[in-house]
Design a protein around this motif. Structure first.
Motif, PDB file in Angstrom:
ATOM      1  N   GLN A 130      11.959 -10.208   5.641  1.00 18.00           N
ATOM      2  CA  GLN A 130      13.077  -9.615   6.387  1.00 18.00           C
ATOM      3  C   GLN A 130      13.748  -8.507   5.591  1.00 18.00           C
ATOM      4  OE1 GLN A 130      13.573 -10.089   9.451  1.00 18.00           O
ATOM      5  NE2 GLN A 130      12.121 -11.775   9.608  1.00 18.00           N
ATOM      6  N   LEU A 131      13.756  -8.655   4.252  1.00 17.31           N
ATOM      7  CA  LEU A 131      14.358  -7.606   3.415  1.00 17.31           C
ATOM      8  C   LEU A 131      13.498  -6.341   3.414  1.00 17.31           C
ATOM      9  CD1 LEU A 131      15.789  -9.429   0.284  1.00 17.31           C
ATOM     10  CD2 LEU A 131      17.004  -7.942   1.870  1.00 17.31           C
ATOM     11  N   LEU A 132      12.190  -6.533   3.442  1.00 15.75           N
ATOM     12  CA  LEU A 132      11.297  -5.371   3.408  1.00 15.75           C
ATOM     13  C   LEU A 132      11.192  -4.677   4.767  1.00 15.75           C
ATOM     14  CD1 LEU A 132       8.351  -6.734   1.217  1.00 15.75           C
ATOM     15  CD2 LEU A 132      10.140  -5.114   0.558  1.00 15.75           C
ATOM     16  N   THR A 138       7.464   5.309   7.103  1.00 17.32           N
ATOM     17  CA  THR A 138       7.355   6.653   6.518  1.00 17.32           C
ATOM     18  C   THR A 138       7.888   6.683   5.089  1.00 17.32           C
ATOM     19  OG1 THR A 138       9.365   7.054   7.773  1.00 17.32           O
ATOM     20  CG2 THR A 138       7.351   8.029   8.599  1.00 17.32           C
ATOM     21  N   ALA A 139       8.863   5.821   4.793  1.00 16.67           N
ATOM     22  CA  ALA A 139       9.418   5.799   3.441  1.00 16.67           C
ATOM     23  C   ALA A 139       8.423   5.241   2.432  1.00 16.67           C
ATOM     24  CB  ALA A 139      10.703   4.974   3.415  1.00 16.67           C
ATOM     25  N   TRP A 140       7.396   4.563   2.940  1.00 17.41           N
ATOM     26  CA  TRP A 140       6.368   4.017   2.055  1.00 17.41           C
ATOM     27  C   TRP A 140       5.361   5.091   1.636  1.00 17.41           C
ATOM     28  CZ3 TRP A 140       5.774  -0.879  -0.001  1.00 17.41           C
ATOM     29  CH2 TRP A 140       6.627  -1.870   0.507  1.00 17.41           C
ATOM     30  N   ALA A 144       2.768   4.908  -1.325  1.00 16.52           N
ATOM     31  CA  ALA A 144       1.372   4.690  -0.952  1.00 16.52           C
ATOM     32  C   ALA A 144       0.484   5.720  -1.624  1.00 16.52           C
ATOM     33  CB  ALA A 144       1.213   4.770   0.566  1.00 16.52           C
ATOM     34  N   MET A 145       0.983   6.977  -1.712  1.00 16.73           N
ATOM     35  CA  MET A 145       0.177   8.020  -2.337  1.00 16.73           C
ATOM     36  C   MET A 145       0.026   7.773  -3.830  1.00 16.73           C
ATOM     37  SD  MET A 145       1.265  11.241   0.097  1.00 16.73           S
ATOM     38  CE  MET A 145       1.835  12.158  -1.242  1.00 16.73           C
ATOM     39  N   ILE A 146       1.056   7.194  -4.436  1.00 22.54           N
ATOM     40  CA  ILE A 146       0.959   6.868  -5.858  1.00 22.54           C
ATOM     41  C   ILE A 146      -0.032   5.717  -6.067  1.00 22.54           C
ATOM     42  CG2 ILE A 146       2.213   5.905  -7.831  1.00 22.54           C
ATOM     43  CD1 ILE A 146       4.720   7.385  -6.618  1.00 22.54           C
ATOM     44  N   LEU A 147       0.071   4.714  -5.179  1.00 19.74           N
ATOM     45  CA  LEU A 147      -0.774   3.525  -5.332  1.00 19.74           C
ATOM     46  C   LEU A 147      -2.224   3.793  -4.954  1.00 19.74           C
ATOM     47  CD1 LEU A 147       1.535   0.712  -3.903  1.00 19.74           C
ATOM     48  CD2 LEU A 147       0.845   1.036  -6.288  1.00 19.74           C
ATOM     49  N   PHE A 148      -2.422   4.492  -3.845  1.00 18.19           N
ATOM     50  CA  PHE A 148      -3.778   4.610  -3.301  1.00 18.19           C
ATOM     51  C   PHE A 148      -4.349   6.017  -3.444  1.00 18.19           C
ATOM     52  CE2 PHE A 148      -1.684   1.195  -0.931  1.00 18.19           C
ATOM     53  CZ  PHE A 148      -2.537   0.147  -1.231  1.00 18.19           C
ATOM     54  N   GLY A 149      -3.579   6.913  -4.057  1.00 19.60           N
ATOM     55  CA  GLY A 149      -4.056   8.276  -4.195  1.00 19.60           C
ATOM     56  C   GLY A 149      -3.830   9.061  -2.918  1.00 19.60           C
ATOM     57  N   ILE A 150      -3.906  10.394  -3.031  1.00 20.12           N
ATOM     58  CA  ILE A 150      -3.773  11.246  -1.852  1.00 20.12           C
ATOM     59  C   ILE A 150      -5.097  11.185  -1.125  1.00 20.12           C
ATOM     60  CG2 ILE A 150      -3.406  13.609  -1.051  1.00 20.12           C
ATOM     61  CD1 ILE A 150      -1.729  14.066  -3.566  1.00 20.12           C
ATOM     62  N   SER A 154      -4.372   5.968   1.748  1.00 23.13           N
ATOM     63  CA  SER A 154      -2.934   5.876   2.007  1.00 23.13           C
ATOM     64  C   SER A 154      -2.665   5.780   3.500  1.00 23.13           C
ATOM     65  CB  SER A 154      -2.213   7.109   1.457  1.00 23.13           C
ATOM     66  OG  SER A 154      -2.283   7.101   0.056  1.00 23.13           O
ATOM     67  N   ALA A 155      -3.395   6.581   4.283  1.00 26.02           N
ATOM     68  CA  ALA A 155      -3.240   6.545   5.740  1.00 26.02           C
ATOM     69  C   ALA A 155      -3.563   5.153   6.271  1.00 26.02           C
ATOM     70  CB  ALA A 155      -4.145   7.584   6.391  1.00 26.02           C
ATOM     71  N   PHE A 156      -4.643   4.621   5.772  1.00 26.41           N
ATOM     72  CA  PHE A 156      -5.090   3.289   6.137  1.00 26.41           C
ATOM     73  C   PHE A 156      -3.988   2.246   5.857  1.00 26.41           C
ATOM     74  CE2 PHE A 156      -7.653  -0.542   5.573  1.00 26.41           C
ATOM     75  CZ  PHE A 156      -8.571  -0.406   6.599  1.00 26.41           C
ATOM     76  N   PHE A 157      -3.413   2.365   4.661  1.00 27.72           N
ATOM     77  CA  PHE A 157      -2.358   1.428   4.265  1.00 27.72           C
ATOM     78  C   PHE A 157      -1.135   1.548   5.169  1.00 27.72           C
ATOM     79  CE2 PHE A 157       1.601   0.834   1.801  1.00 27.72           C
ATOM     80  CZ  PHE A 157       1.503  -0.523   1.549  1.00 27.72           C
TER      81      PHE A 157
END
Ligand SMILES: Nc1ncnc2c1ncn2[C@@H]1O[C@H](COP(=O)(O)OP(=O)(O)O)[C@@H](O)[C@H]1O
Ligand SMILES: [Mg+2]
Lengths: 285, 259
Positions: A130-132, A138-140, A144-150, A154-157
């Motif tokens: 509920q907090l997340l 869009t704020a992710w 997401a780009m940091i975690l999964f690369g450009i 990232s789109a998938f995530f």
């Protein structure tokens, strides 16, 4: 956002019933179709007269968009980098949407059943989820780009995340709304404990789950475009972005039309499936 | 076969208290009841006198706060197919057809498909729902729903059928018909029935023994053995005499409470 979406389905359903009744009064199926087409026809006409023949119009006239769409799909008109690429982009986007959505179903459905039914799991996971939840998808994107690369991952995530919450929230809601009487009936008939998940919890909450699937899939199509707008070579979001940079507005609009059509088709497919699986439910159309 | 000496169901001095938003509500106080195999027993009394609680303890949905609930001499520690429950609100599974509902217990217990089909067909016919075998519950009338609810417990080998005001939501004509059908089933199958009602006439028409309960806190007040021959004529003088007697017993508690 999800809270609003959660409230929407019953309201949508009720509204649909009223307006269909009114339309029927206006003269059968043909009248319905005519009325449904009148509004877009008016918009197209207005759009045409506002843009056709204007030398410096920012928006191309509808005929030019149609031509761009044809070229995007079949080529033979402009023969540029965009010609005949629609299928590639559609397949890329559809693949990501289905993959992310499928993964969201696999995660959210069992989790929703457990959170709805098992107090221990609910107490452990619900507060965190509920907090997340209020964090917009869009704020992710930067994270997401940091975690999964450009790139496409990232789109998938993002698609996964966008579809996850509507499915989860509606599943939990559906499970919690199952009448206690049905669990009593099942247990006195010899179906107890975890066996009730498959035989009672899942079927009883299926109407709510389907609402969640439709909302989740709709969200997946919203999010895919954002996910594909940075650093992805293929996908409808990618061509819209590329066409904008080249000021090819007619292709931007053609891409929008394609996304709209795909979202509409996928929603219809889920609805048809729901209709088959939920034919038992008196209040499911 | 000799009559078993152990009763099929026995309540020994059963009390039940509920904690309800900080309040303690005594639903049942020292209720004792012995049910022999094949008996048809009606529990009768004003609402709130603990009839449903007693039935739910017999079903295994609730545990007694003190005292013992036994089946064949063994403590009842949870719901079991041998004790089938028929609810006033039916409790059918809306996503299963009539057949699916009747076969639910057998399927859940992993019986072979062929056996399930056979048994289901037999019980569909027994309750006269052949034409509606593939209908969804929402397409059935109240009377038909209750027939399905009865059939699904019988198909599941229930020895005792616990019925909580099963005909309370039905119109008078349907109720009369279902009473007749239930008696037929009972006579032909050797079932044991524990039937809750608040209609004196229903109790006298159906049962071998009427158990009268009274409220505040819920307890068993008196029992009345009925040796009237069946089928019973609700217009006969004997029937009316018994009805009057029961009526007076049930009303005397009110008088006692008011005093
Ligand atoms: N789950 C429960 N929680 C709290 N109070 C209950 C519960 N079940 C029954 N009661 C109370 O116990 C008393 C007896 O109820 P019940 O057995 O349903 O009576 P009856 O079926 O004869 O009308 C009532 O006062 C009722 O409010
Ligand atoms: Mg009751």
């Amino acid at each position: 956002m999800s809270i609003v979406m959660q409230g929407a389905p019953p309201a949508m359903r009720g509204h649909g019933r009223v307006s269909t009744a009114r339309l029927r009064a206006l003269g059968g199926r043909a009248g319905q179709v005519a009325l449904a087409l009148a509004f877009p026809a008016a918009i197209l006409t207005g759009w045409h007269f506002a843009t056709a023949g204007e030398a410096y119009s920012l928006v191309p006239p509808p005929a030019e968009v149609a031509r761009a769409f044809w070229d995007l799909a079949f080529g033979g008109i402009n023969d540029d980098a965009f010609s005949q690429t629609l299928l590639t982009h559609v397949l890329a986007s559809v693949g990501r949407v289905l993959g992310g959505f499928g993964l969201a179903v696999l995660a959210a459905l069992p989790l929703g059943l457990l959170i709805g039914r098992v107090p221990f799991v609910r107490q452990m996971l619900d507060p965190t989820l509920q907090l997340l939840r209020p964090i917009p998808v869009t704020a992710w994107l930067p994270l997401a780009m940091i975690l999964f690369g450009i790139g496409p991952r990232s789109a998938f995530f993002l698609v996964f995340l966008g579809a996850f919450y509507p499915i989860l929230v509606n599943t939990v809601f559906g499970v919690r709304a199952v009448e206690a009487r049905l669990f009593e009936a099942a247990s006195m008939l010899g179906c107890k404990g975890p066996a009730q998940f498959a035989r009672v919890v899942l079927p009883a909450s299926l109407p709510a789950i389907f609402t969640g699937l439709r909302l989740g899939l709709g969200f997946a199509w919203v999010v895919i475009v954002i996910g594909e707008m940075t650093g992805v070579q293929t996908g409808l979001g990618a061509i819209i972005m590329e066409a904008r940079q080249l000021s090819r507005t007619e292709i931007v609009i053609a891409g929008m039309v394609a996304i709209g059509a795909l979202g509409f088709i996928s929603d219809r497919l889920v609805m048809l499936l729901g209709r088959r699986l939920l034919s038992w439910s008196p209040n499911h159309v | 076969m000799s009559e078993p000496t152990i009763p099929i169901l026995e309540m020994r001095n059963v009390s039940k208290t509920f904690d309800f938003s900080g309040q303690r509500i005594q639903a049942l106080s020292g209720a004792s009841l012995t049910v022999r195999k094949g008996e048809f027993i009606c529990l009768i009394g004003a609402s709130g006198c603990g009839k449903s609680t007693l039935l739910r303890i017999a079903a295994g949905f609730e545990q007694p706060t003190s005292g013992e609930a036994l089946m064949w001499g063994k403590p009842i520690d949870g719901p079991d197919p041998s004790r089938g429950m028929v609810f006033q609100d039916y409790g059918l599974f809306p996503w299963l057809t009539v057949r699916g509902n009747i076969g639910f217990g057998l399927a859940a217990r992993g019986r072979p498909k062929a056996e399930i089909q056979d048994t289901v067909s037999r019980y569909v016919d027994m309750v006269g729902l052949g034409k509606f075998a593939d209908a969804w519950p929402h397409q059935l009338s109240g009377g038909m729903k209750q027939r399905v609810a009865i059939a699904r417990v019988l198909a599941n080998d229930a020895e005792v059928v616990l019925m909580d005001e099963p005909f309370g939501a039905l119109d008078a004509m349907t109720r009369d018909r279902l009473q007749d059908e239930l008696l037929e089933l009972w006579a032909s199958t050797g079932l044991t029935v524990l039937f809750v009602t608040h209609s004196i006439e229903e109790a006298v028409f159906l049962s071998d023994r009427v158990v009268a309960m009274s409220p505040g806190p819920g307890r068993i007040d008196s029992e009345l053995q009925l040796d009237l021959p069946r089928p019973r004529d609700v217009a006969s003088p004997t029937f009316n005499a018994i009805r009057g007697d029961l009526n007076q017993r049930l009303h005397s508690h009110h008088a006692r409470r008011a005093a």
